[in-house]
Design a protein around this motif. Structure first.
Motif, PDB file in Angstrom:
ATOM      1  N   LYS A  40       0.828  -1.211   0.000  1.00 33.26           N
ATOM      2  CA  LYS A  40       0.000   0.000   0.000  1.00 33.26           C
ATOM      3  C   LYS A  40       0.862   1.261   0.000  1.00 33.26           C
ATOM      4  CE  LYS A  40      -3.952  -2.126   2.380  1.00 33.26           C
ATOM      5  NZ  LYS A  40      -4.770  -2.124   3.621  1.00 33.26           N
ATOM      6  N   VAL A  41       1.911   1.266   0.832  1.00 34.08           N
ATOM      7  CA  VAL A  41       2.803   2.431   0.908  1.00 34.08           C
ATOM      8  C   VAL A  41       3.524   2.641  -0.406  1.00 34.08           C
ATOM      9  CG1 VAL A  41       4.865   3.368   2.019  1.00 34.08           C
ATOM     10  CG2 VAL A  41       3.103   2.264   3.406  1.00 34.08           C
ATOM     11  N   PHE A  42       4.074   1.575  -0.979  1.00 37.04           N
ATOM     12  CA  PHE A  42       4.810   1.685  -2.236  1.00 37.04           C
ATOM     13  C   PHE A  42       3.890   2.110  -3.376  1.00 37.04           C
ATOM     14  CE2 PHE A  42       8.489  -1.447  -1.057  1.00 37.04           C
ATOM     15  CZ  PHE A  42       8.938  -0.508  -0.138  1.00 37.04           C
ATOM     16  N   THR A  43       2.671   1.578  -3.395  1.00 34.85           N
ATOM     17  CA  THR A  43       1.710   1.972  -4.444  1.00 34.85           C
ATOM     18  C   THR A  43       1.387   3.453  -4.342  1.00 34.85           C
ATOM     19  OG1 THR A  43       0.713  -0.241  -4.483  1.00 34.85           O
ATOM     20  CG2 THR A  43      -0.598   1.571  -5.380  1.00 34.85           C
ATOM     21  N   LEU A  44       1.157   3.931  -3.123  1.00 38.02           N
ATOM     22  CA  LEU A  44       0.870   5.352  -2.920  1.00 38.02           C
ATOM     23  C   LEU A  44       2.062   6.209  -3.355  1.00 38.02           C
ATOM     24  CD1 LEU A  44      -0.929   7.603  -1.843  1.00 38.02           C
ATOM     25  CD2 LEU A  44       0.040   7.192   0.433  1.00 38.02           C
ATOM     26  N   LEU A  45       3.272   5.792  -2.985  1.00 39.54           N
ATOM     27  CA  LEU A  45       4.469   6.537  -3.360  1.00 39.54           C
ATOM     28  C   LEU A  45       4.630   6.581  -4.876  1.00 39.54           C
ATOM     29  CD1 LEU A  45       7.078   7.992  -2.601  1.00 39.54           C
ATOM     30  CD2 LEU A  45       8.179   5.753  -2.330  1.00 39.54           C
ATOM     31  N   ILE A  46       4.359   5.479  -5.537  1.00 42.97           N
ATOM     32  CA  ILE A  46       4.471   5.411  -6.992  1.00 42.97           C
ATOM     33  C   ILE A  46       3.464   6.341  -7.662  1.00 42.97           C
ATOM     34  CG2 ILE A  46       4.003   3.892  -8.972  1.00 42.97           C
ATOM     35  CD1 ILE A  46       5.269   1.622  -7.233  1.00 42.97           C
ATOM     36  N   ILE A  47       2.239   6.360  -7.138  1.00 43.80           N
ATOM     37  CA  ILE A  47       1.215   7.248  -7.685  1.00 43.80           C
ATOM     38  C   ILE A  47       1.607   8.712  -7.493  1.00 43.80           C
ATOM     39  CG2 ILE A  47      -1.166   8.046  -7.387  1.00 43.80           C
ATOM     40  CD1 ILE A  47      -1.902   5.138  -6.697  1.00 43.80           C
ATOM     41  N   VAL A  48       2.168   9.033  -6.337  1.00 46.50           N
ATOM     42  CA  VAL A  48       2.617  10.410  -6.070  1.00 46.50           C
ATOM     43  C   VAL A  48       3.730  10.802  -7.041  1.00 46.50           C
ATOM     44  CG1 VAL A  48       3.827  11.881  -4.411  1.00 46.50           C
ATOM     45  CG2 VAL A  48       1.936  10.424  -3.642  1.00 46.50           C
TER      46      VAL A  48
ATOM     47  N   ALA B  85      -0.375   1.416 -16.381  1.00 43.06           N
ATOM     48  CA  ALA B  85      -0.353   0.065 -16.962  1.00 43.06           C
ATOM     49  C   ALA B  85       0.283  -0.919 -15.986  1.00 43.06           C
ATOM     50  CB  ALA B  85       0.409   0.077 -18.281  1.00 43.06           C
ATOM     51  N   THR B  86       1.367  -0.506 -15.345  1.00 44.44           N
ATOM     52  CA  THR B  86       2.051  -1.368 -14.374  1.00 44.44           C
ATOM     53  C   THR B  86       1.148  -1.715 -13.194  1.00 44.44           C
ATOM     54  OG1 THR B  86       4.207  -0.418 -14.943  1.00 44.44           O
ATOM     55  CG2 THR B  86       4.032  -1.547 -12.818  1.00 44.44           C
ATOM     56  N   LEU B  87       0.490  -0.703 -12.626  1.00 45.61           N
ATOM     57  CA  LEU B  87      -0.367  -0.930 -11.467  1.00 45.61           C
ATOM     58  C   LEU B  87      -1.580  -1.793 -11.809  1.00 45.61           C
ATOM     59  CD1 LEU B  87      -0.267   2.609  -9.795  1.00 45.61           C
ATOM     60  CD2 LEU B  87       1.014   0.556  -9.162  1.00 45.61           C
ATOM     61  N   LEU B  88      -2.115  -1.624 -13.014  1.00 40.46           N
ATOM     62  CA  LEU B  88      -3.257  -2.437 -13.433  1.00 40.46           C
ATOM     63  C   LEU B  88      -2.861  -3.902 -13.585  1.00 40.46           C
ATOM     64  CD1 LEU B  88      -4.993  -0.116 -16.057  1.00 40.46           C
ATOM     65  CD2 LEU B  88      -5.820  -0.717 -13.766  1.00 40.46           C
ATOM     66  N   ILE B  89      -1.690  -4.133 -14.154  1.00 47.69           N
ATOM     67  CA  ILE B  89      -1.198  -5.503 -14.321  1.00 47.69           C
ATOM     68  C   ILE B  89      -0.962  -6.157 -12.958  1.00 47.69           C
ATOM     69  CG2 ILE B  89       0.760  -6.902 -15.114  1.00 47.69           C
ATOM     70  CD1 ILE B  89       1.022  -4.928 -17.460  1.00 47.69           C
ATOM     71  N   LEU B  90      -0.390  -5.398 -12.022  1.00 49.15           N
ATOM     72  CA  LEU B  90      -0.050  -5.951 -10.709  1.00 49.15           C
ATOM     73  C   LEU B  90      -1.275  -6.234  -9.847  1.00 49.15           C
ATOM     74  CD1 LEU B  90       3.150  -3.929  -9.734  1.00 49.15           C
ATOM     75  CD2 LEU B  90       2.973  -6.239 -10.684  1.00 49.15           C
TER      76      LEU B  90
ATOM     77  N   LEU C 253       6.670  -3.823  -7.199  1.00 42.37           N
ATOM     78  CA  LEU C 253       6.520  -2.485  -6.618  1.00 42.37           C
ATOM     79  C   LEU C 253       7.861  -1.999  -6.063  1.00 42.37           C
ATOM     80  CD1 LEU C 253       3.106  -2.834  -4.719  1.00 42.37           C
ATOM     81  CD2 LEU C 253       3.548  -1.549  -6.825  1.00 42.37           C
ATOM     82  N   THR C 254       8.591  -2.907  -5.419  1.00 41.50           N
ATOM     83  CA  THR C 254       9.922  -2.560  -4.908  1.00 41.50           C
ATOM     84  C   THR C 254      10.858  -2.241  -6.055  1.00 41.50           C
ATOM     85  OG1 THR C 254       9.561  -4.075  -3.051  1.00 41.50           O
ATOM     86  CG2 THR C 254      11.808  -3.304  -3.414  1.00 41.50           C
ATOM     87  N   MET C 255      10.778  -3.026  -7.123  1.00 44.85           N
ATOM     88  CA  MET C 255      11.597  -2.771  -8.309  1.00 44.85           C
ATOM     89  C   MET C 255      11.294  -1.390  -8.887  1.00 44.85           C
ATOM     90  SD  MET C 255      13.872  -3.820 -10.518  1.00 44.85           S
ATOM     91  CE  MET C 255      14.022  -5.600 -10.299  1.00 44.85           C
TER      92      MET C 255
END
Length: 256
Positions: free
Chosen positions: A130-138, A158-163, A174-176
């Motif tokens: 959740k934290v990494f997803t939020l950081l990526i979106i930001v 596209a990456t988030l939808l696939i994951l 997400l870490t990558m």
């Protein structure tokens, strides 16, 4: 950098990704335009330093990590020359492919693997996702608003939808994404390489930042091909591992 038994975030981070981030910053600083303008071109030194760091990490790794690191290096050589020299997707400072780059891909892969296998990452998987997803979106939204990074934003979505449909692989990728974002920001800030203002410098409706925020989308190809090669080389062991996973899932269903 190796597998650790860290129980806290800071311990898990600094012993894996923290070491990687230090290597990235110091190594790319050596190959930077700043060094060229104020001292001399030290790309040769960056290459040899990477050989040393790669060798230490390689020989400390497990047989599986060693094999996968070698696959990453071989795949990276092909991909780098294809996309940088061949298609002009991005350009390195000397318009070459520095020798440290393919080995660097393998180091990123190993560090991400080690982080995701720490006790802390395993015990806090959903929270970190959740934290990494939020950081990526930001990051992607910031690049879109302030740098008109449509290309990177599209790749991020596209990456988030696939994951969303890849729960077992989600933490790793997400870490990558975070690791690659740091790598790309440092590398372009030091002018070790740069990205054109549109995707492939040829798609005007996809304006791009330098770097695009979601470029990790393409890095995932390294991992998929590496995993495929490893599966092909170890069919029996991989089949056994899948059977063990199925048995564990069946046991959990019975218990619940």
């Amino acid at each position: 950098m190796s597998a650790v038994t860290s129980q806290t975030f800071f311990s898990a981070f600094f012993k894996t990704l923290g070491v990687l981030f230090f290597y990235i910053f110091f190594g790319l600083l050596i190959d930077s335009v700043f060094m060229v303008e104020n001292y001399q071109d030290l790309q040769w030194f960056a290459n040899w330093l990477m050989v040393v760091i790669f060798s230490i990490t390689f020989f400390k790794g497990s047989p599986r990590i060693k094999e996968q690191m070698l696959y990453i290096v071989l795949i990276a050589i092909i991909v780098e020359y294809t996309f940088s020299i061949g298609t002009g997707m991005y350009t390195y400072r000397l318009e070459n492919v520095p020798h440290y780059i393919p080995m660097g891909h393998a180091l990123v892969y190993a560090a991400v693997i080690y982080f995701t296998k720490t006790p802390y990452a395993k015990n806090n998987k959903r929270f970190l996702e959740k934290v990494f997803t939020l950081l990526i979106i930001v990051i992607a939204t910031t690049f879109l608003i302030f740098k008109n990074d449509v290309f990177g934003f599209v790749l991020t979505i596209a990456t988030l939808l696939i994951l969303r449909k890849k729960p077992r692989e989600r933490m790793f990728y997400l870490t990558m994404f975070i690791a690659v974002s740091y790598l790309e920001i440092v590398g372009t800030a030091f002018e070790c390489w740069w990205w054109p203002t549109t995707a492939w410098d040829n798609i005007p409706f996809l304006p791009s930042a330098n770097p695009p925020s979601g470029i990790s989308f393409f890095y995932f190809g390294f991992d998929l091909v590496t995993l495929w090669l490893y599966k092909k080389r170890h069919k029996i062991a991989w089949r056994r591992m899948k059977n063990i996973r199925k048995m564990r899932l069946q046991t959990l269903k019975i218990v619940n």
